[in-house]
Design a protein around this motif. Sequence first.
Motif, mmCIF file in Angstrom:
data_model
loop_
_atom_site.group_PDB
_atom_site.id
_atom_site.type_symbol
_atom_site.label_atom_id
_atom_site.label_comp_id
_atom_site.label_asym_id
_atom_site.label_seq_id
_atom_site.Cartn_x
_atom_site.Cartn_y
_atom_site.Cartn_z
ATOM 1 N N LEU A 105 0.822 -1.211 0.000
ATOM 2 C CA LEU A 105 0.000 0.000 0.000
ATOM 3 C C LEU A 105 0.859 1.264 0.000
ATOM 4 O O LEU A 105 0.342 2.377 -0.020
ATOM 5 N N LEU A 106 2.174 1.082 0.028
ATOM 6 C CA LEU A 106 3.099 2.208 -0.022
ATOM 7 C C LEU A 106 4.093 1.977 -1.142
ATOM 8 O O LEU A 106 4.398 0.842 -1.506
ATOM 9 N N ALA A 131 2.345 0.429 -5.077
ATOM 10 C CA ALA A 131 1.210 0.394 -4.160
ATOM 11 C C ALA A 131 -0.102 0.129 -4.897
ATOM 12 O O ALA A 131 -0.391 0.749 -5.921
ATOM 13 N N TRP A 190 -3.191 0.976 -4.120
ATOM 14 C CA TRP A 190 -3.918 1.843 -3.198
ATOM 15 C C TRP A 190 -5.426 1.647 -3.269
ATOM 16 O O TRP A 190 -6.141 1.833 -2.278
ATOM 17 N N TRP A 191 -5.948 1.276 -4.449
ATOM 18 C CA TRP A 191 -7.394 1.192 -4.630
ATOM 19 C C TRP A 191 -8.007 0.044 -3.840
ATOM 20 O O TRP A 191 -9.198 0.067 -3.554
ATOM 21 N N TRP A 192 -7.207 -0.961 -3.469
ATOM 22 C CA TRP A 192 -7.740 -2.042 -2.647
ATOM 23 C C TRP A 192 -8.210 -1.497 -1.301
ATOM 24 O O TRP A 192 -9.216 -1.967 -0.756
ATOM 25 N N ALA A 193 -7.495 -0.537 -0.743
ATOM 26 C CA ALA A 193 -7.912 0.081 0.519
ATOM 27 C C ALA A 193 -8.978 1.152 0.275
ATOM 28 O O ALA A 193 -10.004 1.204 0.972
ATOM 29 N N PHE A 194 -8.760 2.001 -0.717
ATOM 30 C CA PHE A 194 -9.694 3.091 -0.996
ATOM 31 C C PHE A 194 -11.105 2.575 -1.251
ATOM 32 O O PHE A 194 -12.090 3.138 -0.758
#
Length: 284
Positions: free
Chosen positions: A143-144, A148, A150-154
């Motif tokens: 995620l960094l 990353a 990022w969209w999996w968390a967003f």
Amino acid sequence: MSDQERAAELGLRSEHAAVNGTELHYVTGGQGEPVVLLPGWPETWWAYHKVLPRLAERHQVIAVDLRGMGASAKPDSGYDKKTMARDIHELIRHLGHERADVVGHDIGAMVAFSLAANHPDTVGRVSMLDVAHVNETFRRLPLLGPKALWWWAFNQLDALPEQLLEGRARHLVDHIIDRLAVQRDAITDRDRAVYAEAYDTVAAIRASNGWFRALEQDIEDIGTYEKVTAPILGLVAPWVRARTEPGITNYATDARIVEVADTGHFIAEEAPDLVVDELTRFFG
């Protein structure tokens, strides 16, 4: 242009079916043994538009908008892959087939695997494009940094994605495609506009985020499955092979992985000829 017009352009037709308490949109045509094609985020059935006409020469093709996708219904729940697999099981039976071969990309690959795990009598062979079903290893996705995801968390956040993306989905579609595709020009401005339109509303964003918000349940579910015995063909981009291959082979008894050179995540659009050739050999 409507789904009906786009389907007709390919020599296919656009249909709807009520199954498993929801309504699915699908595009179909051709003759022969059925092949069901399941797309992923942030796309629709149109992700397969380059391969559908050729596959339809040998098979009845059925390209489905998953629960929450495109012209399918967007219910409040049911976005775990086990429920979505039940949708496809009931659709196959609704269309008069006992069994079908299945192709899945991204979220669609997870649904295809879950279909084989939960409804083995409904599935002949399975091809998974670039993604494995989520499992415990997905908790370690980066995620960094420059790689990353990022969209999996967003996409697991409540309300914020809808607030930020309503009417602006084209920015997201362009970002994801340009980040994950190698052959970026293979996904044209027209294609991107089709996908952006499909994800531009609050209802569509909420529904597609439901696929990601269900990932914890999906990880729990795969822990209860026996190994899938249906033959599996994984077509993967080079950059994800090390992560994706064990996510398929460790959960199946008969899996073969093919690395697709010079492609990124969107294999059916970036390398359609290879995909058709591999699927034709695999399905027979």
